[in-house]
Design a protein around this motif. Structure first.
Motif, PDB file in Angstrom:
ATOM      1  N   UNK A 108       0.856  -1.189   0.000  1.00 57.28           N
ATOM      2  CA  UNK A 108       0.000   0.000   0.000  1.00 57.28           C
ATOM      3  C   UNK A 108       0.889   1.235   0.000  1.00 57.28           C
ATOM      4  N   UNK A 109       0.729   2.060  -1.034  1.00 58.81           N
ATOM      5  CA  UNK A 109       1.627   3.196  -1.230  1.00 58.81           C
ATOM      6  C   UNK A 109       0.851   4.496  -1.409  1.00 58.81           C
ATOM      7  N   UNK A 110       1.454   5.570  -0.924  1.00 57.92           N
ATOM      8  CA  UNK A 110       0.919   6.909  -1.171  1.00 57.92           C
ATOM      9  C   UNK A 110       1.761   7.542  -2.269  1.00 57.92           C
ATOM     10  N   UNK A 111       1.078   8.016  -3.313  1.00 61.32           N
ATOM     11  CA  UNK A 111       1.710   8.726  -4.414  1.00 61.32           C
ATOM     12  C   UNK A 111       1.072  10.104  -4.431  1.00 61.32           C
ATOM     13  N   UNK A 112       1.768  11.098  -3.925  1.00 64.50           N
ATOM     14  CA  UNK A 112       1.153  12.416  -3.786  1.00 64.50           C
ATOM     15  C   UNK A 112      -0.011  12.303  -2.814  1.00 64.50           C
ATOM     16  N   UNK A 113      -1.207  12.624  -3.264  1.00 64.47           N
ATOM     17  CA  UNK A 113      -2.407  12.523  -2.422  1.00 64.47           C
ATOM     18  C   UNK A 113      -3.185  11.237  -2.656  1.00 64.47           C
ATOM     19  N   UNK A 126      -3.277   2.816   8.680  1.00 54.56           N
ATOM     20  CA  UNK A 126      -3.875   3.388   7.464  1.00 54.56           C
ATOM     21  C   UNK A 126      -4.169   2.275   6.444  1.00 54.56           C
ATOM     22  N   UNK A 127      -3.276   1.294   6.348  1.00 52.18           N
ATOM     23  CA  UNK A 127      -3.499   0.153   5.452  1.00 52.18           C
ATOM     24  C   UNK A 127      -4.804  -0.543   5.823  1.00 52.18           C
ATOM     25  N   UNK A 147      -2.960  -8.375   3.364  1.00 52.08           N
ATOM     26  CA  UNK A 147      -3.403  -7.411   2.356  1.00 52.08           C
ATOM     27  C   UNK A 147      -3.357  -8.047   0.977  1.00 52.08           C
ATOM     28  N   UNK A 148      -4.411  -7.817   0.237  1.00 52.07           N
ATOM     29  CA  UNK A 148      -4.534  -8.333  -1.122  1.00 52.07           C
ATOM     30  C   UNK A 148      -5.374  -7.347  -1.927  1.00 52.07           C
ATOM     31  N   UNK A 149      -5.413  -7.488  -3.229  1.00 57.27           N
ATOM     32  CA  UNK A 149      -6.203  -6.558  -4.039  1.00 57.27           C
ATOM     33  C   UNK A 149      -7.682  -6.928  -4.158  1.00 57.27           C
ATOM     34  N   UNK A 150      -8.111  -7.943  -3.425  1.00 63.82           N
ATOM     35  CA  UNK A 150      -9.491  -8.436  -3.520  1.00 63.82           C
ATOM     36  C   UNK A 150     -10.321  -7.976  -2.325  1.00 63.82           C
TER      37      UNK A 150
END
Length: 165
Positions: free
Chosen positions: A48-53, A86-87, A98-101
């Motif tokens: 899980x990543x923050x890219x800008x906002x 936050x995750x 954590x997974x994308x589902x």
């Protein structure tokens, strides 16, 4: 709740996929690979990543690391990892599961090209004892992921010279 949301996701979109439950923790790449009897690279870890906002999920093979230069080129900005609280709030899944589902929040998902080295990968399934067995392309298709090249693969182990050889 997390495992249940993943179960519902597969019931709705891919009822043929079975969620595998291990008796031991699969919260790390090493533990998951051991529990499922696969190579660490076959574990598909979701970061899980923050890219800008914006928050995005990036799925990479288990033995790869993120490459900061590639991330900046792919996303056009500096990328930061999210903290566990936050995750959980955004994905609905605990770190290690954590997974994308079955996400609690709709998030953009990216799959790293490194996953294509394997016919099947084993992403978590919303819990630190679960996984699914799936082809990288099917995983990407199910979550409408875009393919990116953001990982650095491990260096091959140098051949050790044998004495007297």
């Amino acid at each position: 709740m997390s495992l249940q949301s993943v179960r519902q996701f597969f019931a709705d979109k891919a009822p043929d996929i079975v969620i595998l439950e291990a008796e031991t923790s699969t919260a790390t790449v090493e533990l998951a690979a051991r529990a499922h009897g696969v190579a660490p690279g076959q574990i598909a870890k979701t970061l899980s990543l923050r890219v800008g906002e914006e928050v995005v999920l990036v799925v990479v093979r288990g033995d790869a690391r993120l490459d900061n230069g590639k991330l900046k080129r792919a996303f056009g900005a500096k990328v930061r990892m999210l903290d566990a609280e936050r995750v959980m709030a955004l994905t609905g899944h605990p770190v290690g599961g954590v997974c994308p589902f079955g996400l609690a929040t709709a998030l953009p998902v990216y799959c790293d090209e490194s996953l294509k080295a394997y016919e099947e990968v084993w992403p978590a399934a919303g819990d630190i004892h679960t996984a699914v067995r799936i082809t990288p392309q099917r995983m990407a298709d199910l979550v409408s992921a875009r393919w990116v090249d953001v990982a650095k693969l491990p260096e091959p182990e140098a051949a050790v010279a044998q004495p007297g050889a």
